[in-house]
Motif scaffolding. Structure first.
Motif, PDB file in Angstrom:
ATOM      1  N   GLU A  70     -10.410  65.088 -19.834  1.00 49.06           N
ATOM      2  CA  GLU A  70      -9.059  65.649 -19.887  1.00 49.06           C
ATOM      3  C   GLU A  70      -8.740  66.177 -21.290  1.00 49.06           C
ATOM      4  OE1 GLU A  70      -6.358  62.744 -18.491  1.00 49.06           O
ATOM      5  OE2 GLU A  70      -7.260  62.611 -16.500  1.00 49.06           O
ATOM      6  N   ILE A  71      -9.214  65.494 -22.308  1.00 47.84           N
ATOM      7  CA  ILE A  71      -9.004  65.982 -23.678  1.00 47.84           C
ATOM      8  C   ILE A  71      -9.712  67.313 -23.873  1.00 47.84           C
ATOM      9  CG2 ILE A  71      -9.540  65.536 -26.106  1.00 47.84           C
ATOM     10  CD1 ILE A  71      -9.104  62.563 -25.530  1.00 47.84           C
ATOM     11  N   ASP A  72     -10.961  67.394 -23.426  1.00 49.33           N
ATOM     12  CA  ASP A  72     -11.720  68.645 -23.559  1.00 49.33           C
ATOM     13  C   ASP A  72     -11.040  69.785 -22.814  1.00 49.33           C
ATOM     14  OD1 ASP A  72     -13.619  67.407 -25.125  1.00 49.33           O
ATOM     15  OD2 ASP A  72     -15.015  67.054 -23.461  1.00 49.33           O
ATOM     16  N   GLU A  73     -10.567  69.503 -21.596  1.00 45.78           N
ATOM     17  CA  GLU A  73      -9.944  70.552 -20.801  1.00 45.78           C
ATOM     18  C   GLU A  73      -8.622  71.003 -21.416  1.00 45.78           C
ATOM     19  OE1 GLU A  73      -9.803  68.530 -17.139  1.00 45.78           O
ATOM     20  OE2 GLU A  73     -11.915  68.888 -16.668  1.00 45.78           O
ATOM     21  N   ARG A 118     -14.639  75.270 -17.573  1.00 46.50           N
ATOM     22  CA  ARG A 118     -15.919  74.719 -17.976  1.00 46.50           C
ATOM     23  C   ARG A 118     -15.871  73.209 -17.859  1.00 46.50           C
ATOM     24  NH1 ARG A 118     -17.876  76.243 -22.915  1.00 46.50           N
ATOM     25  NH2 ARG A 118     -17.075  78.313 -22.493  1.00 46.50           N
ATOM     26  N   GLY A 119     -17.025  72.588 -17.995  1.00 45.34           N
ATOM     27  CA  GLY A 119     -17.113  71.134 -17.964  1.00 45.34           C
ATOM     28  C   GLY A 119     -17.744  70.629 -16.681  1.00 45.34           C
ATOM     29  N   LYS A 120     -17.929  69.316 -16.616  1.00 52.21           N
ATOM     30  CA  LYS A 120     -18.547  68.680 -15.463  1.00 52.21           C
ATOM     31  C   LYS A 120     -17.515  68.505 -14.358  1.00 52.21           C
ATOM     32  CE  LYS A 120     -21.641  65.692 -16.335  1.00 52.21           C
ATOM     33  NZ  LYS A 120     -22.362  64.457 -16.784  1.00 52.21           N
ATOM     34  N   ASN A 173      -3.644  63.386 -11.682  1.00 50.80           N
ATOM     35  CA  ASN A 173      -3.921  63.737 -13.079  1.00 50.80           C
ATOM     36  C   ASN A 173      -4.975  64.823 -13.211  1.00 50.80           C
ATOM     37  OD1 ASN A 173      -6.154  62.272 -12.302  1.00 50.80           O
ATOM     38  ND2 ASN A 173      -6.269  61.040 -14.169  1.00 50.80           N
ATOM     39  N   ARG A 174      -5.481  65.357 -12.073  1.00 48.49           N
ATOM     40  CA  ARG A 174      -6.481  66.421 -12.140  1.00 48.49           C
ATOM     41  C   ARG A 174      -5.915  67.765 -11.702  1.00 48.49           C
ATOM     42  NH1 ARG A 174      -9.208  65.434 -15.389  1.00 48.49           N
ATOM     43  NH2 ARG A 174     -11.164  66.358 -14.696  1.00 48.49           N
ATOM     44  N   LEU A 230      -3.995  69.970 -12.917  1.00 49.20           N
ATOM     45  CA  LEU A 230      -3.901  71.072 -13.864  1.00 49.20           C
ATOM     46  C   LEU A 230      -5.247  71.445 -14.467  1.00 49.20           C
ATOM     47  CD1 LEU A 230      -0.604  70.221 -15.795  1.00 49.20           C
ATOM     48  CD2 LEU A 230      -0.958  71.921 -14.002  1.00 49.20           C
ATOM     49  N   ALA A 231      -6.289  70.681 -14.167  1.00 47.10           N
ATOM     50  CA  ALA A 231      -7.609  70.975 -14.727  1.00 47.10           C
ATOM     51  C   ALA A 231      -8.113  72.305 -14.177  1.00 47.10           C
ATOM     52  CB  ALA A 231      -8.584  69.857 -14.391  1.00 47.10           C
ATOM     53  N   PRO A 232      -8.444  73.267 -15.042  1.00 47.59           N
ATOM     54  CA  PRO A 232      -8.884  74.580 -14.544  1.00 47.59           C
ATOM     55  C   PRO A 232     -10.087  74.500 -13.622  1.00 47.59           C
ATOM     56  CG  PRO A 232      -8.379  74.689 -16.888  1.00 47.59           C
ATOM     57  CD  PRO A 232      -8.320  73.238 -16.510  1.00 47.59           C
ATOM     58  N   LYS A 233     -11.062  73.628 -13.929  1.00 51.03           N
ATOM     59  CA  LYS A 233     -12.262  73.557 -13.097  1.00 51.03           C
ATOM     60  C   LYS A 233     -11.924  73.055 -11.692  1.00 51.03           C
ATOM     61  CE  LYS A 233     -13.450  68.911 -14.800  1.00 51.03           C
ATOM     62  NZ  LYS A 233     -14.430  68.104 -15.553  1.00 51.03           N
ATOM     63  N   VAL A 234     -10.967  72.135 -11.578  1.00 45.96           N
ATOM     64  CA  VAL A 234     -10.554  71.645 -10.265  1.00 45.96           C
ATOM     65  C   VAL A 234      -9.774  72.723  -9.529  1.00 45.96           C
ATOM     66  CG1 VAL A 234      -9.179  69.927  -9.031  1.00 45.96           C
ATOM     67  CG2 VAL A 234     -10.549  69.239 -11.017  1.00 45.96           C
TER      68      VAL A 234
END
Length: 336
Positions: free
Chosen positions: A75-78, A91-93, A276-277, A279-283
């Motif tokens: 979450e910090i990276d995103e 990006r990311g896993k 909590n996911r 807003l994550a762009p990858k999700v």
């Protein structure tokens, strides 16, 4: 103690199964990783890992802490990626989970398109009919079939799975074809039991907008969707399964739809993810992609012919009953 650095060091050690390799990866002195983990364990007042001469083993507390650390660090990276205005895209896993049959027949044939569109997303794809705890197991997004029970998850409806009742020609030759729901009770069924509860699923049909369950006899039970269908193909009994799983066997003649005038209730299918996911762009891009995939999938059509038997609807190839091998081949080829 820098708790963020401690989380980074701990997760790297777990992933590389080595203190020294983790230190090299993080450009830290080898002694520093040992000190950081000792301080972290002292701060948490728990033992996180057991060390042997060959490998590191996480304690139950260490395994739980690792899962939480990976989510926090992701979450910090995103968040940083979203604010950095790099223009590099998601990006990311990304860890996803889905039923094996849905993944094998619907998602995996088209997954190269998603990977080509989002090359910086690292995919981890899990398959299984047993629902996983997304939060506890660190899963970003899952595809679920059936009514959702966990209200703590965000859900995006993908559509419904039409379900059919079917039997093999060998079974029909030996026992006859059921002609009514009362007659169905005299037949044999392949039983499907829940991974979570062990409860047998009864066959059900919608009559006058009401769902009616039929309890049938059976001496064989399985808890895997593909195995369930194969039991039906082998003549072990009557089955009810999503049409997209039955289609190849209906097309080949290995299965025959029975009681087409009484359809089982369709099963909803949805993409779910923790709050909590969301807003994550990858999700977000994966959920949008999977929604478009299911919307365009001809195997999800609910069109029936005059006898009530399901057909595949496709704009390019028209209406193709599954008994028409050439039309079905063309439709499946267009989807795949």
């Amino acid at each position: 103690m820098d708790r963020l650095q401690a989380m980074q060091v701990f997760t790297k050690i777990v992933e590389m199964n080595s203190f020294s390799r983790a230190a090299d990866s993080l450009n830290l002195p080898h002694a520093s990783t040992t000190t950081i983990i000792k301080n972290l364990e002292a701060h948490l007042r728990v033992r996180l890992m057991q060390r042997t001469t060959r490998r590191l083993n996480l304690t139950p507390e260490g395994a739980e802490y690792y899962e939480r650390c990976t989510r926090i660090l992701a979450e910090i990276d995103e968040t940083e990626d979203a604010l950095s205005n790099t223009g590099k895209g998601p990006r990311g896993k990304l860890r996803i989970d889905m039923p094996g049959s849905v993944g094998r027949l619907v998602v995996m044939p088209r997954l190269p398109e998603f990977r080509e569109r989002y090359p910086d997303i690292e995919l981890m794809v899990g398959f299984g009919d047993k629902p996983v705890d997304l939060v506890q197991e660190g899963v970003d997004c899952a595809i679920r079939v059936g009514e959702l029970e966990d209200s703590s998850l965000v859900a995006r409806r993908l559509g419904v799975l039409q379900t059919l009742t079917a039997a093999s020609p060998a079974y029909i030759e030996q026992y006859g074809e059921p002609t009514s729901l009362d007659n169905l009770r005299q037949h044999h069924a392949v039983q499907y039991f829940s991974n979570g509860t062990g409860r047998m699923n009864e066959m059900s049909f919608v009559i006058d907008k009401e769902t009616t369950s039929v309890k049938m006899r059976g001496t064989l039970a399985v808890n895997d969707g593909d195995a369930y269908v194969m039991c039906g193909v082998q003549g072990a009994g009557i089955i009810q399964s999503p049409r997209f799983m039955l289609l190849p066997h209906l097309r080949s003649g290995a299965l025959v739809e029975v009681l087409p005038q009484w359809k089982p209730a369709p099963m909803p299918i949805a993409a779910v993810y923790p709050h909590n996911r969301h807003l994550a762009p990858k999700v977000r891009v994966f959920v949008e992609w999977i929604a478009m995939l299911f919307e365009s999938c001809p195997l999800m059509s609910s069109v029936v012919d005059q006898e009530g038997r399901c057909v595949i609807a496709d704009a390019q190839y028209g209406l193709a009953p599954y008994t028409n091998a050439h039309a079905v081949d063309a439709t499946v080829e267009a989807f795949a």
